[in-house]
Enzyme design. Structure first.
Site, mmCIF file in Angstrom:
data_model
loop_
_atom_site.group_PDB
_atom_site.id
_atom_site.type_symbol
_atom_site.label_atom_id
_atom_site.label_comp_id
_atom_site.label_asym_id
_atom_site.label_seq_id
_atom_site.Cartn_x
_atom_site.Cartn_y
_atom_site.Cartn_z
ATOM 1 N N SER A 123 0.840 -1.198 0.000
ATOM 2 C CA SER A 123 0.000 0.000 0.000
ATOM 3 C C SER A 123 0.873 1.245 0.000
ATOM 4 O O SER A 123 1.984 1.237 0.547
ATOM 5 C CB SER A 123 -0.900 0.031 1.237
ATOM 6 O OG SER A 123 -0.165 0.398 2.389
ATOM 7 N N ASP A 124 0.371 2.316 -0.624
ATOM 8 C CA ASP A 124 1.004 3.599 -0.383
ATOM 9 C C ASP A 124 0.715 3.983 1.057
ATOM 10 O O ASP A 124 -0.238 3.506 1.669
ATOM 11 C CB ASP A 124 0.486 4.658 -1.357
ATOM 12 C CG ASP A 124 1.474 5.799 -1.549
ATOM 13 O OD1 ASP A 124 2.393 5.933 -0.706
ATOM 14 O OD2 ASP A 124 1.338 6.553 -2.524
ATOM 15 N N TRP A 125 1.543 4.859 1.616
ATOM 16 C CA TRP A 125 1.446 5.204 3.031
ATOM 17 C C TRP A 125 0.138 5.965 3.272
ATOM 18 O O TRP A 125 -0.045 7.086 2.831
ATOM 19 C CB TRP A 125 2.655 6.032 3.445
ATOM 20 C CG TRP A 125 3.815 5.214 3.939
ATOM 21 C CD1 TRP A 125 4.450 5.363 5.128
ATOM 22 C CD2 TRP A 125 4.477 4.115 3.282
ATOM 23 N NE1 TRP A 125 5.462 4.434 5.262
ATOM 24 C CE2 TRP A 125 5.501 3.660 4.144
ATOM 25 C CE3 TRP A 125 4.301 3.465 2.066
ATOM 26 C CZ2 TRP A 125 6.336 2.590 3.825
ATOM 27 C CZ3 TRP A 125 5.132 2.409 1.731
ATOM 28 C CH2 TRP A 125 6.138 1.981 2.608
ATOM 29 N N GLY A 158 -2.769 4.595 2.245
ATOM 30 C CA GLY A 158 -3.645 4.256 1.132
ATOM 31 C C GLY A 158 -4.637 3.140 1.412
ATOM 32 O O GLY A 158 -5.414 2.773 0.535
#
Length: 741
Positions: A261-263, A265
């Protein structure tokens, strides 16, 4: 400190065993056997612990089994400085100042896969030395609008170019035993409203424009991890999106790595379980909130997931698949005892940064052959502009770096011209005097209280009394320019630079404008300035690279990886009002429809007959190249055939140089809309004066196809195709026709 020591002990644990060594510890066994063995030894709690972060940039291993934790680091232009375990605050290490490599727009502008391999190898060595296991980059999101604040981190507007350039980068990094984390998958093409934008795009456009570079990175580059993006698609966040992650990435493409995941996200436990996410990071920003001593246990894929398993609400099939992928990653990285040790801030890395920068710099205009600078007699050189002195490695978002040094354009020119020319400097304008991002400071004090009129008067006076004027301006990495989490407000240059450039042009005819940016900018003064150079964000060796090109030590060979429009309405997304989207009533969601479809960048300009400021693929040289007539090995090809097209390219000037020959394909009588031309091949050749080389391109059915959304397959219609060969999308030198039977 105690946590770091315990982690190190776990990573080096010796597992006492009776008899033969366990399969998962035997690196002579196939990875899949080792994965299955390790998976069978783990408890459910240990499995869940591997799915989520344990600190800002790390996730847990399995100490009991000697499986180390993972450490990630931001890229893609250098290795981010260390931050505290649970906070974004700097850890204040004294040995984490990295080499900053040029931004990925510059790498794409080299049009040279060898430079991409060198880039990946070098940054991979730096990551490995710093004991990082996952490099959060590179990015291949498509340049849809020049307002996207994060375009400088990507590889331009064309999916073929981005795909060809990303594969060697991946190989270079992963040969060091460090995983790339390809980002941001997918449709993350603007920063404004990035957490709430729901992208509406047809399947043909998705498959032809926004997915090919990712697909090539997965299937040819063999990327080990991929990062989901913040935006939504089909009303699901991309970090847990059924269609993008399960159907396409893991299904159609056979991706065997882990989805990260993006931080921040991740938004929902059930979707994270079922819709393809494997590793969750950054769901809270400080790691200590939400009423728990360790907020990481409250992540969506932490205790909430474990509780669902214990209550029988979900099974463990998805869990085992996620852990299977993470273990596979471990055996490729942390459990690979043969991976090299890496190196950091070495002379070789600085040389690589300079070389990539030199090859990516684009000579946009050179009337009267003003460049290279004539230094046969002593000269007075005026250097003007804030970007001549401002550090550009700090700022811009997560790609902000702490560097050991950064050579400014002014410093690089003074070094190169020492004893040859008298170099003087004037500020000219004040833009962003700050020099801090996320606790990293440049140490520069760029405050200047003089009025804009006084600054301009000083610069113009210096210009009048000089032989050459080199203006170094453009954008910077402040919010609202080339920066994460914000988009630009317009295409023009900020801080009154246009008026200053026009005044300098009137004061001295020998004006060179060096534009430092990761994005296209408007140039209303283009007719008044004889020489224009696109310099990008060039990293640690920026000033030396710029000086090498301006003085002719290096013959420029960069080509634009994006179209420079005259005005914003010349871009498809803006001409159709398809940016930044429409907010839903009583909802934070913004629906953004990609109305321009497949006509992105030069596809729009060429098909709609809109003349750009500078076309995609454009870049001049200090020498001249001529193209011979192309020859095809056949005039008719079948579905299973390939066709080979060759031509001779000659350096007819007096200077050694490199030319990038570009091959575009046109389908003039298609039953569906096709762009005027699409890039399907390029080769960069280095030639001495008078030297010729034969360039060969190979085309197959895939290169002639469009994506039929109804049939969900690629289709090439029989008929006549035209191969267009040139120096840019706007400078086609030769054409040749052939038939698909």
């Amino acid at each position: 400190m105690k946590k770091y020591i315990l982690s190190a002990i776990a990573a080096c644990a010796i597992i006492p065993v009776m008899g033969a060594i366990p399969v998962y510890l035997d690196d002579s066994r196939p990875i899949e056997e080792r994965v299955e063995d390790a998976l069978g030894r783990m408890t459910t709690e240990e499995k869940v612990a591997m799915l989520h972060a344990q600190s800002k940039f790390s996730s847990a291993g399995v100490p009991r089994l000697g499986i180390p934790e993972f450490w990630t680091t931001d890229g893609p232009h250098g290795i981010r400085p260390e931050v505290m375990w649970d906070e974004w605050e700097q850890a204040k290490w004294t040995n984490d100042s990295c080499t900053a490599f040029p931004a990925l727009t510059c790498l794409a502008a080299t049009w040279n896969p060898d430079m991409s391999l060198l880039y990946g190898k070098s940054i991979g060595e730096e990551a490995r030395y710093r004991k990082k296991d996952i490099l959060l980059g590179p990015g291949v999101n498509i340049y849809r609008t020049p307002l996207n604040g994060r375009n400088f981190e990507y590889m331009g507007e064309d999916p073929y170019l981005a795909g060809e350039m990303v594969v060697p980068y991946i190989k270079g990094v992963q040969d060091n035993g460090v995983a790339v984390c390809l980002k941001h998958f997918a449709l993350n093409n603007n920063e404004v409203n990035r957490h709430t934008t729901n992208v509406v795009v047809d399947n043909r456009t998705l498959y032809e424009i926004y997915l090919p570079a990712f697909k090539k990175a997965v299937q040819e580059g063999k990327a080990w991890t991929i990062m989901g993006s913040y935006n939504l698609y089909k009303d699901q966040h991309a970090c847990h999106n059924q269609y993008l992650l399960n159907d396409i990435l893991k299904g159609e493409w056979g991706f065997d790595g882990a989805v990260v995941s993006d931080w921040g996200g991740t938004h929902d436990t059930d979707q994270a379980i079922h819709n393809g996410l494997d590793m969750e990071f950054g769901s809270w920003t400080n790691g200590l909130s939400n009423g728990a001593s360790n907020a990481y246990d409250n992540y969506y894929l932490a205790n909430p997931y474990l509780d669902k398993i214990r209550k029988g609400e979900v099974g463990t099939e998805e869990l085992d698949d996620k852990v299977h992928r993470i273990l596979r990653l471990a055996f490729r990285t942390t459990m690979d005892r043969n991976r090299p040790f890496g190196s950091f801030n070495s002379p070789e890395h600085l040389e690589a940064a300079r070389k990539i920068g030199e090859e990516g710099i684009v000579l946009l205009k050179n009337d009267r052959s003003l460049l290279p600078l004539d230094l046969s007699t002593p000269k007075k050189v005026a250097v003007i502009g804030e970007n001549a002195v401002k550090m550009m490695t700090v700022g811009g978002g997560s790609s902000s770096l702490k560097v050991r040094h950064e050579v400014s354009p002014l410093e690089g020119l003074k070094r190169r011209l020492q004893g040859i020319a008298d170099v003087s400097y004037a500020r000219g304008y004040v833009g962003d005097p700050t020099g801090e991002y996320n606790g990293v400071t440049t140490g520069q004090d760029l405050r200047d209280d003089r009025s804009p009129e006084a600054l301009m008067a000083e610069a113009v006076d210096l210009a009048r009394n000089s032989d050459y004027v080199i203006f170094v301006g453009g954008l910077n990495k402040a919010a609202g320019q080339d920066c994460e989490d914000s988009d630009r407000s317009g295409l023009g240059l900020p801080y009154g630079q246009d008026a200053l450039i026009e005044a300098l042009a009137k004061a001295n005819p020998n004006l060179v404008v060096v534009n430092v940016s990761g994005n296209a900018v408007a140039m209303p003064w283009v007719g008044e300035v004889p020489a224009i150079v696109q310099a990008w964000f060039l990293g640690s060796e920026a000033g030396n690279a710029i000086a090498s090109v301006l003085t002719g030590d290096v013959n420029p060979s960069g080509k634009l990886p994006m179209t420079f429009p005259v005005r914003l309405k010349d871009v498809g997304a803006h001409a159709l009002g398809a940016y930044p989207g429409v907010k839903r009533v009583d909802s934070p969601i913004v629906d953004l429809e990609y109305k321009e479809g497949i006509l992105v960048g030069y596809r729009w300009a060429d098909t709609k007959k809109v003349k750009p400021l500078f076309p995609f693929g454009h870049g001049l040289s200090f020498t001249e190249f001529t193209y011979g007539n192309p020859v095809a090995d056949k005039s008719v090809m079948t579905d299973s055939d390939t066709i080979s097209i060759s031509l001779d390219v000659s350096n007819t000037g007096r200077t050694a140089g490199a030319e990038t020959i570009q091959l575009y394909i046109s389908d003039p009588k298609s039953s569906v809309i096709r762009p005027d031309k699409e890039l399907k091949g390029f080769q960069k050749v280095f030639l001495q004066p008078g030297e010729s080389k034969t360039v060969r391109f190979s085309l197959n059915k895939d290169d002639l196809s469009y994506f039929d959304a109804e049939r969900h397959e690629w289709v090439a219609e029989p008929g006549v195709f035209i191969a267009k060969i040139g120096a840019s999308s706007g400078d086609i030198r030769k054409t040749i026709k052939f038939k698909l039977k």
